[in-house]
Motif scaffolding. Structure first.
Motif, short mmCIF file in Angstrom:
data_model
loop_
_atom_site.label_atom_id
_atom_site.label_comp_id
_atom_site.label_asym_id
_atom_site.label_seq_id
_atom_site.Cartn_x
_atom_site.Cartn_y
_atom_site.Cartn_z
N VAL A 164 -60.02 -34.98 24.46
CA VAL A 164 -60.47 -36.06 23.56
C VAL A 164 -61.29 -35.50 22.40
N LEU A 165 -62.14 -34.51 22.70
CA LEU A 165 -63.11 -34.06 21.70
C LEU A 165 -62.57 -32.98 20.75
N SER A 166 -61.63 -32.17 21.23
CA SER A 166 -61.27 -30.97 20.46
C SER A 166 -60.60 -31.25 19.11
N PRO A 167 -59.92 -32.39 18.88
CA PRO A 167 -59.41 -32.59 17.52
C PRO A 167 -60.52 -32.75 16.47
N PHE A 168 -61.75 -33.05 16.92
CA PHE A 168 -62.83 -33.35 15.97
C PHE A 168 -63.98 -32.36 16.00
N HIS A 169 -64.12 -31.65 17.12
CA HIS A 169 -65.29 -30.77 17.28
C HIS A 169 -64.88 -29.42 17.87
#
Ligand SMILES: Cc1cc2nc3c(=O)[nH]c(=O)nc-3n(C[C@H](O)[C@H](O)[C@H](O)COP(=O)(O)OP(=O)(O)OC[C@H]3O[C@@H](n4cnc5c(N)ncnc54)[C@H](O)[C@@H]3O)c2cc1C
Length: 400
Positions: free
Chosen positions: A21-26
């Motif tokens: 969930v987080l890796s596309p943004f952070h």
């Protein structure tokens, strides 16, 4: 939008979903103490790989204890959403008649893990294997041991997904509990869930009947009923009819030090129907009972061991006894052998977004928290939902 540094500690299903969930943004880093992530996920195929369960809405939520704690996360990323997510990764699933959801034929936990790892690598997740979390170092850093080196890692957010304490060979040793305790986080001792039970069998059951299944049975404890199959083992009983009653057994053992379970060998017949089968019959030979009621040698041995001689001497009493053989349970199998554990971080330490109220910017998800669910796909579903929820909650904090 500024990219933040996110450190996920523990590469089981909960941590991997949060990373997705987080890796596309952070900038996401997974730290895992073993030489590969998902080691417990890889053994999930033993005894049938249930990746989720087709129950939906409140029916799904009711499988979890306590219900309130996982409710929002479960409803937000439910079993339909999990299946859709898997399907997008090239893992089609199907639901069996029991509601258990399996990856399509031939797809193993290793195939699912491979697809998920490939996706995470494409999304820029960095894996730091053989890094064991060893402690906190101020508010914004934690320490790891890698080989002989101590490494200090700073981050904007930390997500702990360190697992419970069953099957320690997979890396989920539960040793992290000491670190959290030392830092003032209330924890509860790990206890077995979804595990076998100890029964003091007579020698003949141990030596002759261990390894034989008891199919289509019902088991009751304190009025709580479970149907399915149990395996006679040297130490007692194991299997899908036993696991759902483990919480009741655990509570009774803790409260009273003793508990009895009642075995119904003929759950599809009423007592009256069974008694009718022997009406007018006078023979009390075991061979005749076996024929009339279609009982195998293991079932007959259990009846002999746990009912009185008088019951064998009365066909009617024998018929009735088939529905209520009482065994005392001595204890549960050890934590190391259980499919899952309860205990870990006390839920009172947790906020609704799964952040830890005493540790700013630290979150905890998955089996390391004190919740419970039966087998049948609900354990993985719980960890997937928590990983998804925590990921979205951090995105919300960062205004995505
Ligand atoms: C035999 C077996 C069969 C199962 N079958 C099913 C099934 O069919 N369906 C189902 O729903 N569930 C099943 N389960 C349960 C399911 O696998 C677990 O509930 C699930 O893996 C929990 O996920 P998690 O991410 O919380 O923790 P884990 O999967 O336990 O992952 C935790 C990770 O943290 C790592 N770690 C621990 N300590 C440290 C540390 N100090 N530093 C760094 N890393 C650390 C561990 O090595 C591990 O990789 C099964 C379990 C077992 C044992």
């Amino acid at each position: 939008m500024e990219r933040k540094q996110i450190v996920i500690i523990g590469g089981g299903p909960a941590g991997l979903v949060a990373a997705d969930v987080l890796s596309p943004f952070h900038d996401v880093h997974i730290y895992e103490k073993e030489k590969g992530v998902g080691q417990k996920f890889l053994v999930a195929g033993k005894g049938g790989f249930n990746i989720t369960n087709s129950l939906m809405g409140e029916d799904l939520v009711k499988k979890y204890s306590p219900e309130y704690f996982l409710k929002d996360a479960l409803l937000d990323f439910d079993s339909t959403a999990v299946r859709e997510w898997l399907s997008q990764m090239g893992i089609p699933t199907f639901a069996g008649s029991s509601g258990r959801v399996f990856p399509e034929k031939g797809l193993t936990p290793a195939d699912v893990l491979k697809k998920l790892k490939e996706k995470l690598i494409l999304q820029g997740v960095e894996f730091h294997l053989k890094h064991a979390f060893t402690g906190f170092d101020g508010d914004q850093s934690v320490t790891f041991k890698s080989g002989r080196n101590k490494i200090v890692v700073q981050s904007d957010y930390f997500i702990f997904a360190l697992g419970g304490a069953s099957w320690p060979v997979t890396g989920s040793t539960g040793e992290w509990i000491k670190i959290f305790r030392k830092n003032g986080i209330r924890t509860l001792p790990f206890q077995s869930s979804n595990c076998g039970i100890h029964i003091s069998w007579p020698e003949n059951i141990q030596t002759i009947h261990a390894g034989k299944p008891l199919k289509n049975i019902a088991v009751t404890v304190n009025g709580f009923l479970s149907k399915g199959e149990a395996l006679i083992t040297e130490y007692g009983l194991e299997g899908n009819a036993i696991y759902p009653i483990v919480p009741e057994i655990r509570n009774s053992l803790a409260l009273n030090g003793a508990v009895q379970i009642h075995l119904d060998l003929k759950p599809f017949n009423t007592e009256e129907q069974l008694v009718q089968k022997v009406q007018g019959k006078t023979s009390t030979k075991t061979k005749n009972y076996a024929e009339i009621f279609n009982l195998d040698s293991a079932q007959l041995a259990l009846i002999k061991a746990f009912t009185s001689k008088e019951i064998f001497l009365s066909p009617e009493l024998f018929a009735a006894s088939l529905k209520q053989i009482a065994f005392p349970v001595d204890s549960l199998r050890p934590v190391e052998e259980a499919i899952s554990t309860i205990g870990g971080i006390d839920l009172q330490e947790m906020n609704p977004d799964f952040s830890i109220n005493k540790l700013p910017n630290c979150f905890a998800i998955g089996e390391m928290l004190d919740w419970d669910a039966p087998t049948g796909g609900f354990l993985l579903q719980g960890s997937f939902s928590m990983g998804h929820w925590v990921g979205n909650k951090i995105l919300e904090r960062e205004n995505h």
